[in-house]
Design a protein around this motif. Structure first.
Motif, PDB file in Angstrom:
ATOM      1  N   ASN A 108       0.815  -1.206   0.000  1.00 48.79           N
ATOM      2  CA  ASN A 108       0.000   0.000   0.000  1.00 48.79           C
ATOM      3  C   ASN A 108       0.856   1.266   0.000  1.00 48.79           C
ATOM      4  O   ASN A 108       0.728   2.119  -0.886  1.00 48.79           O
ATOM      5  N   ARG A 109       1.758   1.380   0.978  1.00 46.63           N
ATOM      6  CA  ARG A 109       2.521   2.616   1.133  1.00 46.63           C
ATOM      7  C   ARG A 109       3.852   2.592   0.377  1.00 46.63           C
ATOM      8  O   ARG A 109       4.581   3.585   0.373  1.00 46.63           O
ATOM      9  N   LEU A 154      -5.778   2.513   5.484  1.00 45.42           N
ATOM     10  CA  LEU A 154      -6.342   1.208   5.835  1.00 45.42           C
ATOM     11  C   LEU A 154      -7.598   1.372   6.678  1.00 45.42           C
ATOM     12  O   LEU A 154      -8.516   0.544   6.624  1.00 45.42           O
ATOM     13  N   MET A 207      -6.721  -6.200  -3.241  1.00 39.90           N
ATOM     14  CA  MET A 207      -5.416  -6.675  -2.798  1.00 39.90           C
ATOM     15  C   MET A 207      -5.573  -8.107  -2.283  1.00 39.90           C
ATOM     16  O   MET A 207      -6.472  -8.382  -1.486  1.00 39.90           O
ATOM     17  N   GLY A 219      -0.612   5.985  -1.602  1.00 40.55           N
ATOM     18  CA  GLY A 219      -1.279   4.846  -0.982  1.00 40.55           C
ATOM     19  C   GLY A 219      -2.694   5.204  -0.576  1.00 40.55           C
ATOM     20  O   GLY A 219      -3.280   6.171  -1.067  1.00 40.55           O
ATOM     21  N   TYR A 269      -3.137  -5.333  -6.239  1.00 41.53           N
ATOM     22  CA  TYR A 269      -1.940  -5.628  -5.439  1.00 41.53           C
ATOM     23  C   TYR A 269      -1.933  -7.126  -5.135  1.00 41.53           C
ATOM     24  O   TYR A 269      -2.975  -7.721  -4.862  1.00 41.53           O
TER      25      TYR A 269
END
Length: 339
Positions: A124-125, A149, A235, A146, A261
């Motif tokens: 994510n980041r 969450l 993801m 990103g 992802y």
């Protein structure tokens, strides 16, 4: 027991230096004779076993009926898995040859659960990309965007010890946590986890994390049909077993940008790759090469279990299992005894 076998001797296969370090360290209290081989156990390497009652194996060792028959002929009576999964062992063949099979059912659920969250955060980041970029004196943020969450929906497939530990971490991030298993867990429901069908997991989750065992029902649970149900940009994280994912379907999902992802710590053909240094080799596996070429895919080499606490528990529980089987042919922890 064969007159040629030594009840005190354990032969280890697929070992790495850290295996020897931890098992040697904790053997003082048990007094076993230990022999370590780096090679995988298979029908060709059984010949390495001499005068041993126990073999200790790992996730990629081949323990099918042909191997078990050879083990029995060698006087081996115990197959000790130093892991939780046992899909690589033919349990019916073990029964046929009157061989005990034990495992380490829960060494450190937190180790694997924390690694799964680490993969989510990295993908994510993009901290892995930022690390390399800054080392090259590139301080631009372009391409590192990103998302929060907090408030996202995470779907967990499999709520055993690891799935439960992961759910608690996800709840701590403020995520909405959905879960699927053959039976709902009341303790997890009290924490705020909602148990739903697999279809709901696939259709509504922003992130799907796999924590189920590999069996006939779960093999290729991530496939073209299930990917088609998922949200665009989903993801997928797999820290369980490689064959839960149908690799070619995931590759197509990545190409079509349906999968945003992918984080995998396991891979269906990993026995040819993982736990080896292949930096000077030409890898012949086109699928893994393709996966590693995607900028939104993160691959780690079966690393999730790899903590000091987990390796300590693996050594202690494995030794305790073997000691108990040698003494009374049974283990108090029934989850540890497979046959």
């Amino acid at each position: 027991m064969s007159a040629l076998s030594d009840p005190n001797k354990i032969v280890f296969f697929s070992t790495q230096p850290y295996d020897k370090t931890f098992f040697d360290q904790y053997n003082d209290d048990f007094g076993f004779e230990l022999e370590f081989f780096e090679t995988q156990l298979n029908s060709q390497t059984v010949i390495l076993i001499e005068k041993a009652t126990t073999v200790c194996v790992f996730v990629n060792d081949i323990v099918n009926e042909a191997v078990i028959k050879q083990l029995a002929e060698k006087g081996v009576k115990i197959i000790a898995l130093r892991c939780a999964g046992f899909n690589n062992v033919d349990l019916e063949a073990a029964k046929k040859y009157q061989m005990k099979v034990c495992r380490v059912p829960a060494y450190s659920p937190q180790a694997v659960a924390e690694h799964a969250m680490a993969m989510i955060l990295t993908l994510n980041r993009k901290t892995h990309k930022a690390y390399n970029r800054v080392r090259e004196q590139n301080f631009s943020l372009n391409g590192l965007l990103g998302f929060d969450l907090f408030g996202k929906t995470i779907g967990i497939i499999g709520t055993g010890n690891i799935g439960k530990a992961f759910a608690k971490i996800a709840l701590g991030f403020g995520c909405k946590v959905l879960a699927y298993d053959v039976a709902a867990n009341p303790e997890m429901e009290q924490l705020g986890v909602t148990f739903v069908s697999l279809e709901v997991i696939f259709k509504t989750s922003d992130i799907i994390s796999l924590h189920c065992p590999l069996n006939e029902q779960t093999k290729h649970i991530i496939n073209k049909k299930t990917i088609d149900l998922m949200k665009k940009n989903v993801m997928i994280i797999n820290t369980s077993r490689g064959a839960l994912i149908e690799t070619n379907s995931v590759i197509e999902g990545l190409k079509e940008e349906k999968i945003g992802y992918l984080g995998i710590d396991v891979y269906e053909q990993e026995e040819k790759l993982f736990f080896k240094d292949l930096s000077d080799d030409i890898i012949q596996d086109d699928a893994i090469q393709c996966l590693m070429s995607f900028p939104n895919v993160l691959v780690t080499a079966h690393q999730a279990f790899f903590t000091n606490e987990a390796l300590t528990q693996i050594a202690l529980v494995t030794f305790a299992n073997i000691k108990s089987l040698l003494a009374r042919n049974d283990i108090d922890n029934k989850a540890a005894l497979l046959v």
